[in-house]
Design an enzyme around this catalytic site. Structure first.
Site, PDB file in Angstrom:
ATOM      1  N   VAL A 244       0.908  -1.149   0.000  1.00 34.55           N
ATOM      2  CA  VAL A 244       0.000   0.000   0.000  1.00 34.55           C
ATOM      3  C   VAL A 244       0.948   1.200   0.000  1.00 34.55           C
ATOM      4  CG1 VAL A 244      -1.773   1.265   1.268  1.00 34.55           C
ATOM      5  CG2 VAL A 244      -1.815  -1.249   1.223  1.00 34.55           C
ATOM      6  N   PRO A 245       1.125   1.840  -1.157  1.00 34.44           N
ATOM      7  CA  PRO A 245       2.261   2.746  -1.386  1.00 34.44           C
ATOM      8  C   PRO A 245       2.174   4.119  -0.721  1.00 34.44           C
ATOM      9  CG  PRO A 245       0.868   2.702  -3.309  1.00 34.44           C
ATOM     10  CD  PRO A 245       0.297   1.689  -2.349  1.00 34.44           C
ATOM     11  N   CYS A 246       2.279   4.124   0.596  1.00 37.26           N
ATOM     12  CA  CYS A 246       2.267   5.396   1.325  1.00 37.26           C
ATOM     13  C   CYS A 246       3.512   6.232   1.024  1.00 37.26           C
ATOM     14  CB  CYS A 246       2.116   5.154   2.819  1.00 37.26           C
ATOM     15  SG  CYS A 246       3.319   4.033   3.530  1.00 37.26           S
ATOM     16  N   HIS A 247       4.541   5.604   0.470  1.00 33.83           N
ATOM     17  CA  HIS A 247       5.754   6.351   0.110  1.00 33.83           C
ATOM     18  C   HIS A 247       5.504   7.323  -1.044  1.00 33.83           C
ATOM     19  CE1 HIS A 247       5.809   2.715  -2.432  1.00 33.83           C
ATOM     20  NE2 HIS A 247       6.419   3.475  -3.334  1.00 33.83           N
TER      21      HIS A 247
END
Length: 163
Positions: free
Chosen positions: A126-129
């Site tokens: 889950v690409p919170c970056h």
């Protein structure tokens, strides 16, 4: 301890990772792992964990741009709305916290979006970056800003910076 949880560890360009899963899906990606914690359950391969490790390895090799895994993160309804929106951010792109708030229909929730982003238990998948400050600068990342920069470098096609 969640008695149904299992985990696998893997070496990555970000250091040792541990991926935890329950029967329903991936529940956590632990970064900077130095010791195995009981809460992750025993180290034991399951189909979900093997798929997660395979996909993470392909992602780090620059061969996978979108994960296809069942997810089982624990969180509030609001957190899940934010995490679902994070999954819609295309590979190699970034958005601001305000943009995420607008996309979920609540421009005033920008701080709550930041908190939900920071509590994302399934980082990378889950690409919170991919969420950055409104000024274009990198802001907090639970795994450390150096990991966030490396992930974004990989997605920008700068593997030399990623190594």
């Amino acid at each position: 301890m969640n008695t149904s949880a299992r985990h696998l560890t893997m070496e990555s360009p970000l250091g040792l990772l541990a991926v935890s899963a329950v029967e329903a899906g991936v529940a956590y990606v632990h970064m900077g792992v130095e010791e195995v914690k009981d809460a992750w359950g025993p180290e034991e391969a399951t189909p979900v964990l093997e798929a997660a490790v395979d996909q993470l390895e392909a992602y780090f090799a620059g061969e996978l741009k979108e994960f296809d895994l069942p997810l089982a993160a624990q969180g509030t309804d609001f957190q899940h709305r934010v995490w679902d929106e994070l999954c819609r951010i295309p590979y190699g792109e970034t958005v601001s916290y305000m943009e995420v708030a607008e996309r979920i229909g609540d421009r005033k929730a920008v701080r709550a979006v930041g908190l939900a982003n920071g509590r994302n238990p399934i980082a990378i998948v889950v690409p919170c970056h991919r969420v950055i400050g409104a000024n274009g600068k990198l802001t907090g990342y639970a795994g450390g800003l150096w990991r966030k920069e490396r992930l974004l470098s990989l997605e920008r096609g700068e593997p030399a910076l990623f190594a």
